[in-house]
Design a protein around this motif. Structure first.
Motif, PDB file in Angstrom:
ATOM      1  N   PRO A  28      42.008  27.189  46.391  1.00 53.04           N
ATOM      2  CA  PRO A  28      41.194  26.289  47.309  1.00 53.04           C
ATOM      3  C   PRO A  28      39.638  26.534  47.378  1.00 53.04           C
ATOM      4  O   PRO A  28      39.309  27.711  47.227  1.00 53.04           O
ATOM      5  N   PRO A  29      38.994  25.641  47.683  1.00 55.45           N
ATOM      6  CA  PRO A  29      37.316  25.782  47.787  1.00 55.45           C
ATOM      7  C   PRO A  29      37.026  27.046  48.728  1.00 55.45           C
ATOM      8  O   PRO A  29      36.363  27.692  48.149  1.00 55.45           O
ATOM      9  N   GLU A  30      37.518  27.243  49.825  1.00 54.61           N
ATOM     10  CA  GLU A  30      37.189  28.274  50.743  1.00 54.61           C
ATOM     11  C   GLU A  30      37.460  29.624  49.943  1.00 54.61           C
ATOM     12  O   GLU A  30      36.303  30.630  50.159  1.00 54.61           O
ATOM     13  N   GLU A  31      38.373  29.813  49.322  1.00 53.81           N
ATOM     14  CA  GLU A  31      38.539  31.063  48.503  1.00 53.81           C
ATOM     15  C   GLU A  31      37.619  31.162  47.452  1.00 53.81           C
ATOM     16  O   GLU A  31      37.298  32.097  47.004  1.00 53.81           O
ATOM     17  N   ALA A  32      37.525  30.283  46.683  1.00 54.53           N
ATOM     18  CA  ALA A  32      36.858  30.077  45.381  1.00 54.53           C
ATOM     19  C   ALA A  32      35.334  30.353  45.857  1.00 54.53           C
ATOM     20  O   ALA A  32      34.511  31.184  44.992  1.00 54.53           O
ATOM     21  N   ALA A  33      34.883  30.113  47.150  1.00 53.59           N
ATOM     22  CA  ALA A  33      33.690  30.435  47.362  1.00 53.59           C
ATOM     23  C   ALA A  33      33.252  31.808  47.671  1.00 53.59           C
ATOM     24  O   ALA A  33      32.085  32.250  47.559  1.00 53.59           O
ATOM     25  N   THR A  34      34.353  32.834  47.838  1.00 54.30           N
ATOM     26  CA  THR A  34      34.196  34.331  47.994  1.00 54.30           C
ATOM     27  C   THR A  34      34.257  35.077  46.815  1.00 54.30           C
ATOM     28  O   THR A  34      33.850  36.001  46.649  1.00 54.30           O
ATOM     29  N   VAL A  35      34.157  34.422  45.638  1.00 52.70           N
ATOM     30  CA  VAL A  35      33.773  34.861  44.313  1.00 52.70           C
ATOM     31  C   VAL A  35      32.801  34.526  43.693  1.00 52.70           C
ATOM     32  O   VAL A  35      32.383  33.336  43.387  1.00 52.70           O
ATOM     33  N   THR A  36      32.035  35.880  43.099  1.00 56.17           N
ATOM     34  CA  THR A  36      30.833  35.335  42.394  1.00 56.17           C
ATOM     35  C   THR A  36      31.020  35.866  40.981  1.00 56.17           C
ATOM     36  O   THR A  36      31.514  36.872  40.859  1.00 56.17           O
ATOM     37  N   ILE A  37      30.833  34.998  39.927  1.00 58.83           N
ATOM     38  CA  ILE A  37      30.668  35.281  38.384  1.00 58.83           C
ATOM     39  C   ILE A  37      29.471  35.991  38.249  1.00 58.83           C
ATOM     40  O   ILE A  37      28.420  35.242  38.666  1.00 58.83           O
ATOM     41  N   ALA A  40      25.591  38.546  34.073  1.00 62.04           N
ATOM     42  CA  ALA A  40      25.960  39.224  32.763  1.00 62.04           C
ATOM     43  C   ALA A  40      27.244  39.767  32.795  1.00 62.04           C
ATOM     44  O   ALA A  40      27.999  40.240  33.810  1.00 62.04           O
ATOM     45  N   PHE A  41      28.183  39.477  31.669  1.00 61.22           N
ATOM     46  CA  PHE A  41      29.441  39.610  31.634  1.00 61.22           C
ATOM     47  C   PHE A  41      29.756  41.377  31.350  1.00 61.22           C
ATOM     48  O   PHE A  41      29.095  41.801  30.746  1.00 61.22           O
ATOM     49  N   PRO A  42      30.703  41.791  32.435  1.00 60.42           N
ATOM     50  CA  PRO A  42      30.990  43.109  32.211  1.00 60.42           C
ATOM     51  C   PRO A  42      31.355  43.652  30.832  1.00 60.42           C
ATOM     52  O   PRO A  42      31.860  42.832  30.087  1.00 60.42           O
ATOM     53  N   THR A  43      30.833  44.758  30.498  1.00 57.73           N
ATOM     54  CA  THR A  43      31.306  45.283  29.102  1.00 57.73           C
ATOM     55  C   THR A  43      32.498  46.309  29.195  1.00 57.73           C
ATOM     56  O   THR A  43      33.396  46.344  28.058  1.00 57.73           O
ATOM     57  N   GLU A  44      32.564  46.940  30.449  1.00 62.13           N
ATOM     58  CA  GLU A  44      33.708  47.848  30.714  1.00 62.13           C
ATOM     59  C   GLU A  44      34.903  47.244  30.934  1.00 62.13           C
ATOM     60  O   GLU A  44      34.898  46.275  31.692  1.00 62.13           O
ATOM     61  N   GLY A  45      35.758  47.453  30.076  1.00 61.91           N
ATOM     62  CA  GLY A  45      37.090  46.877  30.116  1.00 61.91           C
ATOM     63  C   GLY A  45      37.280  45.392  29.542  1.00 61.91           C
ATOM     64  O   GLY A  45      38.193  44.916  29.392  1.00 61.91           O
ATOM     65  N   ARG A  46      36.076  45.156  28.793  1.00 67.17           N
ATOM     66  CA  ARG A  46      35.934  43.861  28.191  1.00 67.17           C
ATOM     67  C   ARG A  46      37.087  43.665  26.970  1.00 67.17           C
ATOM     68  O   ARG A  46      36.950  44.929  26.062  1.00 67.17           O
TER      69      ARG A  46
END
Length: 139
Positions: A28-37, A40-46
């Protein structure tokens, strides 16, 4: 009128057999709003997966565990676990020009298998990546 109606009534139930795969669920939009992409894409674990390999894996996994597979009502917890895609690890590698091998292996850390090894789970596929078809399966 009856000549048209009868064949139509026979064909309509068959339409139920042609189902599209389910679309992924979105938060839902409320939960999606709590996530920040991050920018710079992380390199560790990629993991970087070539599109051809990805499609070969999808084809093999869809054959091994189809999205519309129904579990029996009396399924054991182990059987339920082994029918979830996240219960597996996948290895993929080119075998020859135009062929990719995809090995689907149960992850013993995910399903509680006790001390007995799982002998009847997993498979290796040879996938034709030009015609997008399964050439062979080894269980």
């Amino acid at each position: 009128m009856k000549r048209v109606l009868l064949p139509l009534l026979c064909i309509l139930p068959a339409c139920a057999l042609f189902q599209k795969p389910p679309r992924p669920a979105h938060a839902p939009p409320e939960e999606a709003a709590t996530v920040t992409i991050p920018l710079a894409f992380p390199t560790e674990g990629r993991h970087i997966i070539d599109g051809t390999i990805l499609r070969a894996i999808q084809l093999a996994m869809e054959d091994y565990l189809p999205w519309d597979r129904k579990l029996p009502k009396n399924a054991t917890p182990l059987y339920e676990c082994l029918n979830r895609r996240e219960s597996y690890v996948v290895a993929a590698a080119p075998a020859s020009p135009g062929v990719v091998l995809v090995s689907i292996i149960p992850n013993p850390d995910v399903c509680d298998i006790g001390t007995a090894p799982i002998l009847d789970a997993g498979a290796t596929y040879a996938v034709d990546v030009k015609g997008w078809r399964i050439l062979a399966v080894q269980d």
